[in-house]
Design an enzyme around this catalytic site. Structure first.
Site, PDB file in Angstrom:
ATOM      1  N   ARG A  26       6.991   8.561   3.967  1.00 52.97           N
ATOM      2  CA  ARG A  26       7.488   7.746   2.859  1.00 52.97           C
ATOM      3  C   ARG A  26       7.481   8.579   1.581  1.00 52.97           C
ATOM      4  NH1 ARG A  26       7.321   2.246   2.782  1.00 52.97           N
ATOM      5  NH2 ARG A  26       8.358   2.547   0.785  1.00 52.97           N
ATOM      6  N   HIS A  74      15.268  -2.459   3.038  1.00 56.85           N
ATOM      7  CA  HIS A  74      14.149  -1.552   2.754  1.00 56.85           C
ATOM      8  C   HIS A  74      14.625  -0.107   2.962  1.00 56.85           C
ATOM      9  CE1 HIS A  74      10.195  -0.273   1.996  1.00 56.85           C
ATOM     10  NE2 HIS A  74       9.534  -0.748   3.028  1.00 56.85           N
ATOM     11  N   GLN A 112      12.240   3.005   3.368  1.00 60.03           N
ATOM     12  CA  GLN A 112      11.582   3.039   4.669  1.00 60.03           C
ATOM     13  C   GLN A 112      12.452   3.756   5.694  1.00 60.03           C
ATOM     14  OE1 GLN A 112       8.411   1.638   5.590  1.00 60.03           O
ATOM     15  NE2 GLN A 112       8.875   2.999   7.299  1.00 60.03           N
ATOM     16  N   ARG A 142      10.079  -3.535  -6.201  1.00 59.86           N
ATOM     17  CA  ARG A 142       9.899  -4.278  -4.949  1.00 59.86           C
ATOM     18  C   ARG A 142       9.934  -5.762  -5.299  1.00 59.86           C
ATOM     19  NH1 ARG A 142       5.556  -3.713  -0.120  1.00 59.86           N
ATOM     20  NH2 ARG A 142       7.157  -2.212   0.436  1.00 59.86           N
ATOM     21  N   SER A 171       7.239 -11.691   7.646  1.00 62.01           N
ATOM     22  CA  SER A 171       7.290 -10.785   6.502  1.00 62.01           C
ATOM     23  C   SER A 171       6.629 -11.405   5.285  1.00 62.01           C
ATOM     24  CB  SER A 171       8.756 -10.460   6.179  1.00 62.01           C
ATOM     25  OG  SER A 171       9.263  -9.523   7.098  1.00 62.01           O
ATOM     26  N   MET A 172       6.491 -10.590   4.241  1.00 59.54           N
ATOM     27  CA  MET A 172       5.945 -11.099   2.980  1.00 59.54           C
ATOM     28  C   MET A 172       6.831 -12.253   2.497  1.00 59.54           C
ATOM     29  SD  MET A 172       4.786  -7.562   1.128  1.00 59.54           S
ATOM     30  CE  MET A 172       6.067  -6.483   1.730  1.00 59.54           C
ATOM     31  N   MET A 175       0.849  -1.186   0.000  1.00 57.85           N
ATOM     32  CA  MET A 175       0.000   0.000   0.000  1.00 57.85           C
ATOM     33  C   MET A 175       0.887   1.238   0.000  1.00 57.85           C
ATOM     34  SD  MET A 175      -3.041   1.588   2.287  1.00 57.85           S
ATOM     35  CE  MET A 175      -2.336   1.666   3.895  1.00 57.85           C
ATOM     36  N   CYS A 208       6.862   0.310  10.634  1.00 59.41           N
ATOM     37  CA  CYS A 208       6.853   0.616   9.202  1.00 59.41           C
ATOM     38  C   CYS A 208       5.483   0.386   8.582  1.00 59.41           C
ATOM     39  CB  CYS A 208       7.924  -0.209   8.486  1.00 59.41           C
ATOM     40  SG  CYS A 208       7.780  -1.976   8.777  1.00 59.41           S
ATOM     41  N   THR A 230       4.165   1.860  -0.311  1.00 57.95           N
ATOM     42  CA  THR A 230       5.206   2.060  -1.323  1.00 57.95           C
ATOM     43  C   THR A 230       4.577   2.431  -2.660  1.00 57.95           C
ATOM     44  OG1 THR A 230       6.579   0.510  -0.114  1.00 57.95           O
ATOM     45  CG2 THR A 230       7.220   0.981  -2.397  1.00 57.95           C
ATOM     46  N   ASP A 272       7.995  -4.279  13.644  1.00 53.33           N
ATOM     47  CA  ASP A 272       7.578  -4.698  12.302  1.00 53.33           C
ATOM     48  C   ASP A 272       6.872  -6.045  12.482  1.00 53.33           C
ATOM     49  OD1 ASP A 272       7.298  -5.122   9.560  1.00 53.33           O
ATOM     50  OD2 ASP A 272       9.425  -5.434   9.161  1.00 53.33           O
TER      51      ASP A 272
END
Ligand code: CP
Ligand code: NVA
Length: 309
Positions: free
Chosen positions: A295, A135, A138, A108, A231-232, A58, A267, A60, A227
């Site tokens: 950002r 990142h 960020q 990304r 993570s993804m 979202m 983040c 980025t 965070d």
């Protein structure tokens, strides 16, 4: 940086301290212009940026796309199904084709190696919008936010709580040239990359600590930073990770242990009730939304820098 090729933004320490501080000043200036309602500052007029996403986003996506638009340029979103980097087409071919149409490319990606390969073949600047390794955009936004709230960045104690992941690697690489007290508090087995920690330590600029004791680590923090624990690309590990990360949730008791000076940062996206409680993220000393907004301002300055504007 240099060498005659395009200026990429792949790691925060691709630049020296002076350049990074200059970009941050620029970010504040351009932010003030945009905030004033002035809409005639259009340094990116006639320029375009391609944005490649192999992961969701979202902040980025929207911050880059909107930032470029506000500065007079055009941004093109390419989602996971569009390019299929390395599947439909080879990375090195995509890099050269997109360089023919665009003035700058944001990517990304999963593997950091793919980003490095991409940048090697690109003829225009490439900006890292997150990889499994780091990142840097960020961290630029984070530093801008810390300067706004604390008046300085040097000497600040940042305690990162959780997984030693991509965000941590960018903090460590920042600490290699900007004097900080950086602590990564993480469960055993979830420490950041050893080589990155060693590099930061060997630079001799910052105090770097890796701790497995969250309540000891957090004392005296100016910033407590969280965070997601998964993570993804790691979402199937979420259940096991939430077991392993017990004690690392940022809750009100932890913020109290940190002390009244401590701000909370994240983040985002956050999983409330997992790595941070709802009360902490909603508290007056939580600056997560200022951080998210920054950002765009940080990236605007990065864009101007890599484009030589
Ligand atoms: N913080 C961040 O990069 O958010 P997105 O994943 O939404 O871009
Ligand atoms: N560490 C997180 C950051 C998301 C902005 C991830 O890589 O998913």
């Amino acid at each position: 940086e240099g060498g005659g090729g395009p200026t990429h933004f792949l790691h925060i320490d691709d630049f020296d301290k002076k350049t990074v501080l200059h970009m941050l000043e620029r970010a504040a200036e351009v932010k003030a212009v945009l905030k004033s309602g002035e809409r005639n500052y259009q340094p990116l007029q006639g320029l375009s940026m391609a944005m490649i996403f192999t992961k969701p986003s979202m902040r980025t996506r929207v911050s880059f796309e909107t930032g470029v638009y506000k500065l007079g340029g055009h941004a093109i979103y390419l989602g996971p199904d569009d390019i299929q980097l390395g599947k439909r087409e080879e990375t090195r071919d995509i890099a050269r084709v997109l360089s023919g149409y665009n003035d700058v490319i944001m990517a990304r990606l999963f593997a950091h190696k793919d980003l490095l390969d991409f940048a090697m073949f690109a003829k225009v600047p490439v900006i890292n919008g997150l990889t499994d390794y780091n990142h840097p955009c960020q961290i630029m936004a984070d530093v801008l936010t810390i300067i706004e709230h604390l008046g300085r960045i040097e000497g600040i104690k940042v305690v990162y709580m959780g997984d030693g992941n991509n965000v941590v690697h960018s903090w460590l690489r920042l600490a290699a040239f900007l004097p900080l007290h950086f602590v990564c508090a993480c469960p055993r087995g979830f420490e950041p990359d050893t080589a990155t920690v060693e590099r930061a330590r060997n630079a001799g600029v910052s105090r770097i600590e890796i701790s497995n004791n969250p309540l000891e680590a957090v004392k005296g923090a100016h910033v407590v930073y969280a965070d997601v624990w998964a993570s993804m690309g790691q979402k199937e590990e979420a259940a096991i990770r939430s077991q392993r990360f017990k004690g690392f949730q940022v809750d009100e008791a932890m913020m109290e242990t940190a002390g009244p000076q401590a701000y909370f940062m994240h983040c985002l996206p956050a999983e409330r009730g997992v790595e941070v409680t709802d009360a902490v993220i909603e508290a007056p000393n939580s600056i997560v939304f200022a951080q998210a907004e920054n950002r765009m301002h940080a990236q605007n300055a990065i864009l101007l820098h890599v484009l030589g504007l």
